[in-house]
Write a protein that holds these residues in place. Sequence first.
Motif, PDB file in Angstrom:
ATOM      1  N   ASP A 176      38.894 -19.316 -23.627  1.00 15.08           N
ATOM      2  CA  ASP A 176      38.526 -20.597 -23.008  1.00 15.08           C
ATOM      3  C   ASP A 176      39.726 -21.533 -22.957  1.00 15.08           C
ATOM      4  OD1 ASP A 176      35.860 -19.779 -22.741  1.00 15.08           O
ATOM      5  OD2 ASP A 176      35.341 -20.559 -24.734  1.00 15.08           O
ATOM      6  N   VAL A 177      40.453 -21.616 -24.043  1.00 16.94           N
ATOM      7  CA  VAL A 177      41.619 -22.508 -24.101  1.00 16.94           C
ATOM      8  C   VAL A 177      42.672 -22.061 -23.092  1.00 16.94           C
ATOM      9  CG1 VAL A 177      43.536 -23.292 -25.562  1.00 16.94           C
ATOM     10  CG2 VAL A 177      41.203 -23.221 -26.483  1.00 16.94           C
ATOM     11  N   LEU A 178      42.920 -20.764 -23.011  1.00 19.64           N
ATOM     12  CA  LEU A 178      43.902 -20.263 -22.043  1.00 19.64           C
ATOM     13  C   LEU A 178      43.481 -20.580 -20.613  1.00 19.64           C
ATOM     14  CD1 LEU A 178      44.803 -16.830 -23.684  1.00 19.64           C
ATOM     15  CD2 LEU A 178      46.249 -18.881 -23.541  1.00 19.64           C
ATOM     16  N   ALA A 179      42.194 -20.438 -20.320  1.00 14.30           N
ATOM     17  CA  ALA A 179      41.702 -20.748 -18.971  1.00 14.30           C
ATOM     18  C   ALA A 179      41.875 -22.239 -18.672  1.00 14.30           C
ATOM     19  CB  ALA A 179      40.232 -20.350 -18.851  1.00 14.30           C
ATOM     20  N   HIS A 180      41.585 -23.093 -19.635  1.00 14.14           N
ATOM     21  CA  HIS A 180      41.763 -24.536 -19.429  1.00 14.14           C
ATOM     22  C   HIS A 180      43.237 -24.896 -19.252  1.00 14.14           C
ATOM     23  CE1 HIS A 180      37.706 -26.103 -19.849  1.00 14.14           C
ATOM     24  NE2 HIS A 180      37.503 -25.149 -20.757  1.00 14.14           N
ATOM     25  N   ARG A 181      44.096 -24.244 -20.003  1.00 17.07           N
ATOM     26  CA  ARG A 181      45.540 -24.497 -19.842  1.00 17.07           C
ATOM     27  C   ARG A 181      45.992 -24.129 -18.434  1.00 17.07           C
ATOM     28  NH1 ARG A 181      48.162 -21.994 -25.400  1.00 17.07           N
ATOM     29  NH2 ARG A 181      47.358 -23.589 -26.816  1.00 17.07           N
ATOM     30  N   GLU A 182      45.521 -22.971 -17.959  1.00 14.40           N
ATOM     31  CA  GLU A 182      45.923 -22.528 -16.633  1.00 14.40           C
ATOM     32  C   GLU A 182      45.434 -23.508 -15.564  1.00 14.40           C
ATOM     33  OE1 GLU A 182      45.216 -18.729 -13.685  1.00 14.40           O
ATOM     34  OE2 GLU A 182      45.118 -18.406 -15.865  1.00 14.40           O
ATOM     35  N   THR A 183      44.186 -23.946 -15.679  1.00 15.21           N
ATOM     36  CA  THR A 183      43.634 -24.922 -14.730  1.00 15.21           C
ATOM     37  C   THR A 183      44.415 -26.214 -14.777  1.00 15.21           C
ATOM     38  OG1 THR A 183      41.432 -23.963 -14.961  1.00 15.21           O
ATOM     39  CG2 THR A 183      41.550 -26.213 -14.105  1.00 15.21           C
ATOM     40  N   TYR A 184      44.717 -26.694 -15.943  1.00 14.92           N
ATOM     41  CA  TYR A 184      45.473 -27.944 -16.111  1.00 14.92           C
ATOM     42  C   TYR A 184      46.867 -27.811 -15.506  1.00 14.92           C
ATOM     43  CZ  TYR A 184      47.730 -31.907 -18.393  1.00 14.92           C
ATOM     44  OH  TYR A 184      48.427 -33.063 -18.631  1.00 14.92           O
ATOM     45  N   ASP A 185      47.552 -26.709 -15.819  1.00 11.06           N
ATOM     46  CA  ASP A 185      48.910 -26.511 -15.306  1.00 11.06           C
ATOM     47  C   ASP A 185      48.941 -26.421 -13.793  1.00 11.06           C
ATOM     48  OD1 ASP A 185      49.776 -26.606 -17.920  1.00 11.06           O
ATOM     49  OD2 ASP A 185      50.061 -24.433 -18.118  1.00 11.06           O
ATOM     50  N   GLN A 186      47.946 -25.766 -13.207  1.00 14.60           N
ATOM     51  CA  GLN A 186      47.879 -25.667 -11.740  1.00 14.60           C
ATOM     52  C   GLN A 186      47.620 -27.040 -11.121  1.00 14.60           C
ATOM     53  OE1 GLN A 186      44.882 -22.717 -10.936  1.00 14.60           O
ATOM     54  NE2 GLN A 186      46.245 -21.004 -11.445  1.00 14.60           N
ATOM     55  N   ARG A 187      46.756 -27.823 -11.747  1.00 13.12           N
ATOM     56  CA  ARG A 187      46.455 -29.169 -11.267  1.00 13.12           C
ATOM     57  C   ARG A 187      47.690 -30.063 -11.375  1.00 13.12           C
ATOM     58  NH1 ARG A 187      42.992 -32.183 -15.209  1.00 13.12           N
ATOM     59  NH2 ARG A 187      45.020 -32.774 -15.964  1.00 13.12           N
ATOM     60  N   ASP A 188      48.376 -29.929 -12.481  1.00 18.10           N
ATOM     61  CA  ASP A 188      49.561 -30.741 -12.740  1.00 18.10           C
ATOM     62  C   ASP A 188      50.707 -30.374 -11.803  1.00 18.10           C
ATOM     63  OD1 ASP A 188      50.524 -32.866 -14.335  1.00 18.10           O
ATOM     64  OD2 ASP A 188      51.750 -31.459 -15.508  1.00 18.10           O
ATOM     65  N   ALA A 189      50.804 -29.087 -11.433  1.00 21.01           N
ATOM     66  CA  ALA A 189      51.883 -28.614 -10.559  1.00 21.01           C
ATOM     67  C   ALA A 189      51.611 -28.943  -9.105  1.00 21.01           C
ATOM     68  CB  ALA A 189      52.066 -27.108 -10.731  1.00 21.01           C
ATOM     69  N   GLY A 190      50.354 -29.134  -8.750  1.00 21.40           N
ATOM     70  CA  GLY A 190      49.981 -29.340  -7.354  1.00 21.40           C
ATOM     71  C   GLY A 190      50.026 -30.701  -6.912  1.00 21.40           C
TER      72      GLY A 190
END
Length: 148
Positions: free
Chosen positions: A134-148
């Motif tokens: 769950d934490v890894l999935a949230h990190r990935e979502t956050y990083d994609q949002r932050d990069a976009g």
Amino acid sequence: MATTTAAQQRAQAKAEYDAFLAACPSRQLLDRISDKWVALILAALGSGGSARPDADCAGEPRAMRYSELSRLLAGVSQKMLTQTLRSLERDGLLTRTVKPTVPVTVSYELTGLGLSLHHLMRGLKSWAETHMDDVLAHRETYDQRDAG
């Protein structure tokens, strides 16, 4: 002016412990027990530990030798393990027993105080293992949002 005994002063200080206050000594303890090596050592000693991913680590608390702890805690340096064990002994969370064998046998075991903390550390370890995906999935979502 009323004088207070040392015991009364200790009791008053204990009643006033509040880790949210900058000068509270419990902050030092929180800093110590939040260390990853402390958490893993307390979890290992309290349950007998196991390096096998499929093993149930909920066994009875037992003493462990230094070399056994070193093998179980992948990635810990000899210096870090030694320093951490010494600090835990100093805080009264574990005892160090030296047996006069050839070679000398040194083992570490949780004290009553250490056992009282063991249950929390096992829970934290279990929570981290259970929720890592769950934490890894949230990190990935956050990083994609932050990069976009």
